[in-house]
Every structure is written in C-alpha cells, then in structure tokens.
Design a protein around this motif. Structure first.
Motif, PDB file in Angstrom:
ATOM      1  N   ALA A 160       0.827  -1.201   0.000  1.00 24.22           N
ATOM      2  CA  ALA A 160       0.000   0.000   0.000  1.00 24.22           C
ATOM      3  C   ALA A 160       0.861   1.251   0.000  1.00 24.22           C
ATOM      4  CB  ALA A 160      -0.925  -0.005   1.214  1.00 24.22           C
ATOM      5  N   GLN A 161       1.983   1.234   0.723  1.00 25.88           N
ATOM      6  CA  GLN A 161       2.853   2.393   0.777  1.00 25.88           C
ATOM      7  C   GLN A 161       3.586   2.595  -0.544  1.00 25.88           C
ATOM      8  OE1 GLN A 161       5.377   1.497   4.084  1.00 25.88           O
ATOM      9  NE2 GLN A 161       3.880   2.152   5.621  1.00 25.88           N
ATOM     10  N   ALA A 162       3.826   1.492  -1.244  1.00 26.31           N
ATOM     11  CA  ALA A 162       4.564   1.594  -2.497  1.00 26.31           C
ATOM     12  C   ALA A 162       3.665   2.010  -3.664  1.00 26.31           C
ATOM     13  CB  ALA A 162       5.218   0.261  -2.837  1.00 26.31           C
ATOM     14  N   ALA A 163       2.324   1.949  -3.462  1.00 25.57           N
ATOM     15  CA  ALA A 163       1.391   2.240  -4.546  1.00 25.57           C
ATOM     16  C   ALA A 163       1.598   3.619  -5.161  1.00 25.57           C
ATOM     17  CB  ALA A 163      -0.041   2.076  -4.056  1.00 25.57           C
ATOM     18  N   PRO A 164       1.728   4.710  -4.352  1.00 24.60           N
ATOM     19  CA  PRO A 164       1.909   6.018  -4.965  1.00 24.60           C
ATOM     20  C   PRO A 164       3.138   6.092  -5.868  1.00 24.60           C
ATOM     21  CG  PRO A 164       1.361   6.234  -2.656  1.00 24.60           C
ATOM     22  CD  PRO A 164       1.629   4.785  -2.909  1.00 24.60           C
ATOM     23  N   ALA A 165       4.198   5.355  -5.526  1.00 20.70           N
ATOM     24  CA  ALA A 165       5.415   5.400  -6.336  1.00 20.70           C
ATOM     25  C   ALA A 165       5.187   4.786  -7.707  1.00 20.70           C
ATOM     26  CB  ALA A 165       6.551   4.677  -5.616  1.00 20.70           C
ATOM     27  N   ALA A 166       4.162   3.912  -7.782  1.00 19.74           N
ATOM     28  CA  ALA A 166       3.909   3.233  -9.045  1.00 19.74           C
ATOM     29  C   ALA A 166       3.117   4.105 -10.025  1.00 19.74           C
ATOM     30  CB  ALA A 166       3.144   1.933  -8.794  1.00 19.74           C
ATOM     31  N   GLU A 167       2.561   5.226  -9.531  1.00 20.37           N
ATOM     32  CA  GLU A 167       1.796   6.104 -10.401  1.00 20.37           C
ATOM     33  C   GLU A 167       2.708   6.733 -11.460  1.00 20.37           C
ATOM     34  OE1 GLU A 167      -0.164   8.979  -8.059  1.00 20.37           O
ATOM     35  OE2 GLU A 167      -1.465   7.537  -7.008  1.00 20.37           O
ATOM     36  N   LYS A 168       2.208   6.735 -12.681  1.00 18.71           N
ATOM     37  CA  LYS A 168       2.982   7.291 -13.780  1.00 18.71           C
ATOM     38  C   LYS A 168       2.568   8.733 -14.027  1.00 18.71           C
ATOM     39  CE  LYS A 168       3.599   2.867 -16.157  1.00 18.71           C
ATOM     40  NZ  LYS A 168       3.381   2.112 -17.417  1.00 18.71           N
ATOM     41  N   ALA A 169       3.540   9.547 -14.419  1.00 18.18           N
ATOM     42  CA  ALA A 169       3.258  10.942 -14.730  1.00 18.18           C
ATOM     43  C   ALA A 169       2.380  11.011 -15.974  1.00 18.18           C
ATOM     44  CB  ALA A 169       4.558  11.706 -14.960  1.00 18.18           C
ATOM     45  N   VAL A 170       1.387  11.924 -15.935  1.00 20.25           N
ATOM     46  CA  VAL A 170       0.478  12.080 -17.069  1.00 20.25           C
ATOM     47  C   VAL A 170       1.200  12.814 -18.190  1.00 20.25           C
ATOM     48  CG1 VAL A 170      -1.725  13.036 -17.832  1.00 20.25           C
ATOM     49  CG2 VAL A 170      -1.490  12.121 -15.503  1.00 20.25           C
TER      50      VAL A 170
END
Length: 278
Positions: A160-170
């Motif tokens: 869950a903590q790593a999820a934001p890091a997986a977001e790709k830049a638009v």
C-alpha cells in the motif's frame, strides 16, 4: 439347706463381683484396645491425601508466582488492545490493559502505534500454549486467526505504501487536444473555471488552432500590442493574468490558454461564457 443358701449367695456375689470385675476389666481393657485400633487405623488412609495435596499446593504457589509476574508486548502493525488482551489472556480484558498503559497509549484506546511496549500485568488462570489449545479449541483458533490477519496486514502495508510510487506521470500530446487537456489540469489546480468545449470553441474562432497566430491589423495592433497565440491575448493581458507554473512566452499554447481563461473568468465568469471578441 441354709448352708447351701449361703453358698449360693456367696457364689452369686462372687460371680457378680467376678462379672463386674470382668466387665470393668473389659471396659478398661477395651478402651485401650479400641483406642489402639483406632490409632493404627486412622493415620493409614489419611497419609494418602496428605501426599496428593502437597504437590497441588506447590503447583498453585508456582502458578501464582508466574501469573503475578508482569510481561511486556511490543505492538505490531494492525494489532488492537482487545486482540492483545485476548492473545495473552490478560485479566480484565482490553479495559484493564488500557488502564495499565494509558500513559503510553494516549487518550484513544483504538489507536495504538506499532513499536510501543505494553505492560501486560497478571494473566488469568486460563492455560496457555498447548494446554490452552486443548482446554479451549475455539480460543486457540481465534488467536491463530488474529495472528494470520495481523500477518496479512503487515505484509500488505509495504504494498500500500509503495502504490503512490507506481503512479505514472500524465503525458499530453503535442497538439491542440493535448494543449487543452494540459491547460485544464493546470486550471483545476488553480481553481480557474472552464471546459474543454468552451476553450476549443473560442480557439477555433480566434486562431483556428494555430499557436503562432498574430493579429497585425486591429486596434490593438495599431497601439503596438497585437493579439497573439491560440486565444489571441495581448501582452499586457497575458502578463497580468499569467498563471504560475506555465511558460512566460505568450505564444506557448498552454500558457496562452490558461492566461486567457484566467482573464475570461475574472471578466465573464468563465471562458464558457465567451462567444465573441473579448
């Protein structure tokens, strides 16, 4: 006859005395015999319970000493006071556990932070370990379920903590559609109203979608401030309504759109309300 009568009385008296003596002797002799018999009979069965009671007393003292010894528990992520109290069979349940650790837990018993050490205090008389499992199968299953749930939460936390890091830049395409969408994203951050349809409609009227368009013949051009870019903004207006974070070049498509929409929002409420020269 009289002699015989005396003989009988004498014999009778002697017999009675003899009987009395025997009876008295029997009483005297019977009491010690009975007493002796009782003395030898009573201790024999009494010796057995004395031997069986002693180990139980010692065991109770040992258990009492073990139960009285306080213990500590280091809180893991996802644990609650009720689960810890149940797992360790804390006497008084989670309320007693909270009462004894209120200073470190704080005012909210539902919120305990991982890593803090709780004093468990005395345990109840319920057996623990293998004995607890045999004595109370349901309690053992509950404890095992709690440990499994806690393990899943602990293992899931890094994901869950790593999820934001997986977001790709638009990313936006370098065309009219991409410029409008990127401008709308900037406008949303700045609280500037406007829709895709309103922006696109005005761009097609003002520049036909050409970011390098310039008007060199109207009154603004005569004054030396020609209208430029997708939404034909003059330099003074662009500078006054420039949106931070965008380019300072008035020909830049995103900077031109956001500045024009910022101006339209100030004057007309929204770029959507503009249907002609503005």
């Amino acid at each position: 006859m009289p002699a015989q009568g005396k003989h009988r009385r004498s014999q009778s008296t002697s017999l009675r005395r003899g009987l009395a003596a025997v009876t008295a002797g029997g009483a005297v002799l019977a009491l010690p015999v009975i007493g002796a018999t009782s003395a030898f009979a009573a201790p024999a069965p009494a010796a057995v319970p004395q031997q069986t009671v002693a180990p139980a007393s010692v065991s109770a003292q040992v258990n009492s000493a073990v139960q009285a010894a306080p213990a500590q528990h280091s809180v893991a992520a996802g644990e609650t006071l009720s689960k810890i109290a149940r797992e360790y069979s804390v006497s008084g349940g989670w309320e007693k556990l909270y009462e004894g650790n209120r200073k470190i837990v704080g005012e909210n018993p539902d919120l305990i932070h991982p890593g803090i050490k709780l004093t468990l205090g005395t345990k109840t008389e319920a057996p623990s370990g293998d004995k607890a499992a045999k004595a109370s199968p349901s309690a053992a299953r509950d404890a095992e379920t709690d440990r499994a749930d806690r393990s899943e939460r602990i293992n899931a936390t890094p994901v869950a903590q790593a999820a934001p890091a997986a977001e790709k830049a638009v990313t936006y395409t370098n065309d009219l559609d991409g410029w409008i969408k990127e401008s709308l994203a900037v406008m949303a951050e700045q609280g500037i109203p406007g829709t895709y349809e309103g922006i696109h409609r005005n761009i097609m009227r003002e520049s036909s979608g050409n970011p390098a368009a310039i008007n060199n013949w109207d009154s603004n051009a005569v004054k030396g401030t020609p209208s430029k870019g997708l939404l034909q903004v003059i330099d003074p207006t662009f500078q006054a309504y420039h949106v931070p974070g965008t380019s300072t070049d008035s020909y830049d498509p995103v900077a031109n759109i956001t500045a024009a929409c910022n101006y339209a929002a100030d004057r007309y409420g929204s770029i959507d309300n503009v249907f002609g020269a503005y």
